[in-house]
Design a protein around this motif. Sequence first.
Motif, PDB file in Angstrom:
ATOM      1  N   LEU A   3     -37.345 -60.539  70.440  1.00 31.99           N
ATOM      2  CA  LEU A   3     -36.928 -59.246  70.971  1.00 31.99           C
ATOM      3  C   LEU A   3     -36.121 -59.353  72.256  1.00 31.99           C
ATOM      4  N   GLU A   4     -36.417 -60.363  73.085  1.00 32.07           N
ATOM      5  CA  GLU A   4     -35.672 -60.462  74.338  1.00 32.07           C
ATOM      6  C   GLU A   4     -34.191 -60.708  74.104  1.00 32.07           C
ATOM      7  N   TYR A   5     -33.845 -61.251  72.910  1.00 34.01           N
ATOM      8  CA  TYR A   5     -32.433 -61.449  72.592  1.00 34.01           C
ATOM      9  C   TYR A   5     -31.680 -60.123  72.595  1.00 34.01           C
ATOM     10  N   ALA A   6     -32.372 -59.051  72.223  1.00 34.37           N
ATOM     11  CA  ALA A   6     -31.736 -57.732  72.192  1.00 34.37           C
ATOM     12  C   ALA A   6     -31.334 -57.296  73.595  1.00 34.37           C
ATOM     13  N   ILE A   7     -32.213 -57.543  74.571  1.00 33.76           N
ATOM     14  CA  ILE A   7     -31.905 -57.184  75.957  1.00 33.76           C
ATOM     15  C   ILE A   7     -30.759 -58.047  76.468  1.00 33.76           C
ATOM     16  N   TYR A   8     -30.828 -59.347  76.183  1.00 35.50           N
ATOM     17  CA  TYR A   8     -29.752 -60.241  76.613  1.00 35.50           C
ATOM     18  C   TYR A   8     -28.424 -59.807  75.997  1.00 35.50           C
ATOM     19  N   ALA A   9     -28.453 -59.472  74.696  1.00 29.05           N
ATOM     20  CA  ALA A   9     -27.222 -59.068  74.008  1.00 29.05           C
ATOM     21  C   ALA A   9     -26.658 -57.789  74.612  1.00 29.05           C
TER      22      ALA A   9
END
Length: 617
Positions: free
Chosen positions: A399-405
């Motif tokens: 899920l943290e990939y979504a914030i990074y993206a």
Amino acid sequence: MQGVLKFIPIVETISTYKKEYFRFDFIAALTVAVVALPQSMAYAIIAGVDPVYGLYSAIVLSILGSIFGNSNHLATGPTNAISLLIAGNMSVYVGKPNFLEMLFMLTFLVGAIQFSMGVLKLGKLVNYVSHSVIVGFTAGAGVIIALGQLNQLFGISLGKGSHSTLEKVAATFSHIGELNYYALGLGLLTIVVSAAAKKINKNIPGALLSLVICVILVITLGLDRYGIKLTGEIPSAIPPFTMLNFNLHNIGELMNGALVIAVIGLVEAVSISKAISAQSLQKLDSNQEFIGQGVANMGGAFLGCIAGSGSFTRSAINFQNGAVTRLSGVLAGVLVMVILLFMAPFAKFIPNAALAGVIMVVAYSMVDKEAFKKVFRSNKNDAAIMMVTFATTILAPELEYAIYAGILISLLLFLKDNGNASVRMLSLLGKEGGFIETDVQRTVHSPISIIQLEGNLFFGNSADLEEKLAGAYGTARVYILKFNAVTMMDITALEAIENFITRVHREGRKVLLCGVRRELKEKMERCHLIGHVGESNIFLAENEVLKSLKSSLHRAEILLKGISQPEPVAQTVEKAILIPAASAVSPAKRFAGWMEKFLQEPFYQAELLKTQAFGGN
């Protein structure tokens, strides 16, 4: 002692508390507690842990968050988005003996990061996570949460271990033949009652009412005989103390996820506090709120809590039901514990399918349709950021990939939009003494050319800056570069300006710099630009509007007397080709520009805020 007490806001609240406030704070706290009970259990399930840990979080985080936080109305506790992030980070530890140890360490690390950010006064950093990122992430989280509860709603058991959301959905439908109609009926009943209660009156605790009805049905009809899974007994209504194991290896494994949870938690808390303070007129200190959230999570880690943040639903209820002070949050936590003491014997009869129904209602509310429409109507960039974050939340393995993206696409679009340097021309209005602004154009008839630079001038738009300066080069004998509206400038932009000055000087003409802030002048001195122009040709920004420009114009008139008429522009084209372009800047200088941009931009942004607040010329 006074220095320490200022970081504990409830001390001031108690010292100024009036007895007539208590009735309002108590009523609001009771309403929040009634809502928090089913919500906290549901959020614990989203996080992949036993519902009891959600209840402990509703008690401890609410009390500590209100004691140390800044907002009078923020209700701290488990939240949907944070719980989903916890589930993503803890999935690799599911079924392992150290699961709870890692869970509580994650809670502590989240709090430690938040507390450190508050102490270091980094409260404004959350502004770099845009509204579009939060809207997209929250909506995507709602979809993930709803899909993840389908098996519980259908009463279908899945094997133990870690399952991604898509894997759970696939497994659920592959076992659709095991559908338990009693469980599905209770889940749908919960959804209908919750939705109906909200339609009738928003103050009716629909989730709690639906759970009470389901408990009554289970007890009276003995529905547990039909394979309906129940939550089980709550071991204690009082949160137990748990000592943490500060293992460096474990801390290293959890740090990345803790950082994301900490930042999203702070964005939630500060956003909610700001929204309510706009109505309550309370002056907010985001750094103190960071400290409050940090202390709540650090303290909660020792008392069986999952990480939490500010809940918009419970905070809004707290404010709408008349809470006056932060004591309402403390009372809410105490009341949840008191209610648990009486409800604990009946809590074991709550069906998992009913809690899944509560979660489905919560998941639906997370997709803010009005916010979606507003973002789509605003501009294409915000819509793109929101949709990228939304899609990444659903599809990314972590899920943290979504914030990074979301943050990355925000940065890229920001750089794209700021690739154009803002350069304007100023022309004198004859004897009237005023000025008019025009687009960049070659000066032919006037002996003095005034070029106004604006905004952020950095490596991203330095090529455009040099192109526009070249476009402004004409037959003028004196060029005045006006810097009043420049908010930030890096070494690459200074290179472009130096190239322009070199070209002017080569033709035997002069350049004056006006409206230069002292900080910018110091930077110019470090880059040897002041010596290139001459100290007497620099005019600092002053409080009187246009004073530095008028001073530079007077200086220009003096210089004109000593400058002969320049050659026609056509004859200088060949010479101009010799001037190096922005694209020819060496890699070393470009790297220096990047480094200087990132290291010095915060200081220039601070200066911009000061300039906006106090004016300046």
